[in-house]
Design an enzyme around this catalytic site. Structure first.
Site, PDB file in Angstrom:
ATOM      1  N   TYR A 209      64.730  51.170 -28.606  1.00 17.60           N
ATOM      2  CA  TYR A 209      64.061  50.174 -29.814  1.00 17.60           C
ATOM      3  C   TYR A 209      65.306  49.065 -29.867  1.00 17.60           C
ATOM      4  CZ  TYR A 209      64.987  48.263 -34.249  1.00 17.60           C
ATOM      5  OH  TYR A 209      65.198  47.355 -35.304  1.00 17.60           O
TER       6      TYR A 209
ATOM      7  N   GLU B  19      59.992  43.922 -34.761  1.00 14.66           N
ATOM      8  CA  GLU B  19      61.157  45.346 -34.295  1.00 14.66           C
ATOM      9  C   GLU B  19      59.761  45.837 -33.446  1.00 14.66           C
ATOM     10  OE1 GLU B  19      60.410  48.162 -37.471  1.00 14.66           O
ATOM     11  OE2 GLU B  19      62.689  48.331 -37.146  1.00 14.66           O
TER      12      GLU B  19
END
Ligand code: GDP
Ligand code: MN
Length: 403
Positions: A125, A213
């Site tokens: 991530y 993101e």
């Protein structure tokens, strides 16, 4: 206190285009709007990637698509046709949409990049965002990618790392190396990650984004680092610097009232409350929303009508506010500096007349500044269900009475 940030969200395929323009490695793909074009689009993709294994991904402004059946693998053309027909045109319900879900108007047809299957610790991530508390940019990253980051934050917060970046200095090489190191990478994958992080940060800055993101960032079996998913929020206030981004706006995904307001140059943000507001100036609009909350109400919207509160603008503003069926009362709070209060009051009365009998909810009008007393007279004698107030407190008390 109320703080409102206005963003423009993009689809994954658009975010990936921006990433690619900045040299960030992505899972290659093509957007597809019509299933009739599947084989043509697939041909062009295969020419670039050399693989007949695909992944088809629903393009909607919401995450969690995998969980809702919006991301599917196809290992040949027949499967591809089937998967495209399943996803394109479906109503996709994910943990981030409403119960009704969202209509999928386009899909992203991509190469399958998990060519040797999923392995432990290959999904990461990474996001870059603005930390408003410190006034710095921040890289947030974790070895626990591919899954819902909120649940990682809840259950294993120690697995999320943060790297603050001074916006004036920009990313310093050791910071990118630290990220790659903390993610447990070595060798070529480590080098690739350093490059990925550096370019991603630069991409975030030069696109004036508030958030980039990437979840997951994938380490392939041959040690490449690529963005498999991408979510971006662009800062609305910077869009004037990026005229080319306006065409990326997907009106089907946006609030119709906000779109209508933008078209006539009104600054409008839809909210969940019951008190509609019409204010001139963003600062006064914020203060007004605080006042509404203190009076026990909840603002139904943010609306800055700007400097020229004439009858036409006031009418448009009323129409926008009234579209929201939760509105029980409307508060008009205008400071008349250059724009005289009596003119605004006349504008309000004219708007009322022009609109016919459509304003059923009570309206409180507070006009302060030049000619406010004359304005109060105009409001008090207009014969409509409009209450005048001079002081903030009066307006507040009136809201309390009416909701
Ligand atoms: P999200 O569910 O909306 O976050 O959509 P993602 O783009 O993140 O896709 C969901 C999941 O699908 C990812 O976390 C991956 O595990 C998986 N996925 C995405 N692309 C591929 C692919 O090319 N091959 C395989 N096998 N899985 C993929
Ligand atoms: Mn994702």
């Amino acid at each position: 206190m109320f703080i409102i940030f206005v963003f423009m969200n993009l689809h994954e395929y658009q975010a990936k285009e921006i990433l690619e323009q900045h040299g960030v490695a992505i899972q290659r793909g093509r957007v597809l709007f019509d299933k009739k074009n599947t084989s043509k689009v697939a041909d062009s993709l295969v020419l670039e990637t050399g693989t007949e294994w695909f992944v088809v991904k629903a393009q909607i402004h919401a995450g969690g698509r995998g969980k809702g059946g919006g991301v599917k693998i196809a290992k040949n053309r027949k499967e591809l046709d089937k998967v495209v027909s399943e996803i394109l045109g479906m109503r996709l319900v994910t943990p981030q949409t409403s119960k009704e879900g969202k209509l999928v108007n386009q899909v992203l047809l991509s190469e399958d990049v998990y060519y040797s299957g999923k392995s432990e610790k290959s999904e990461f991530y990474v996001s870059v965002l603005l930390n408003r508390k410190t006034g710095k940019n921040m890289i947030m990253y974790s070895s626990e990618g591919g899954v819902d980051i909120e649940s990682v934050a809840e259950k294993t917060p120690e697995l999320i790392f943060y790297e603050e970046i001074d916006p004036l200095i920009g990313i310093v090489p050791f910071q990118a190396r630290k990220v790659a190191f903390n993610l447990g990478l070595t060798g070529n994958a480590y080098k690739e990650m350093v490059k990925f992080i550096t370019l991603l940060y630069k991409c975030y800055v030069s696109s004036d984004a508030s958030l980039f993101e990437i979840n997951p960032v994938l380490k392939t079996s041959d040690d490449k680092i690529i963005a498999v998913d991408a979510k971006v929020s662009l800062d609305d206030n910077s869009l004037f610097r990026h005229k080319n981004y306006e065409s990326l706006r997907d009106y089907k995904e946006e609030n119709p009232s906000e779109t209508e307001a933008r078209a006539v140059g009104l600054n409008y943000v839809d909210l969940d409350g019951n008190v509609g507001c019409m204010v001139n100036g963003a600062g006064l609009a914020m203060a007004t929303m605080d006042l509404i909350k203190q009076s026990g109400g909840e603002p139904a919207n943010f609306l800055d009508v700007g400097g020229t509160a004439d009858a036409k603008r006031v009418e448009t503003a009323f129409r926008l506010i009234l579209k929201d069926k939760n509105v029980k009362v409307i508060l008009v709070n205008i400071f008349g500096g250059i724009v005289r209060c009596d003119r605004v009051a006349q504008g309000i009365v004219d708007a009322y007349k022009n609109m016919g009998n459509v304003i059923k909810v009570p309206v409180i009008v507070r006009l302060q500044g030049t000619n406010s007393e004359i304005a109060k007279g105009i409001i008090d004698n207009c014969g409509f269900k409009v209450y005048s107030a001079v002081e903030f407190q009066e307006a507040s008390n009136k809201i309390q009475d009416l909701i």
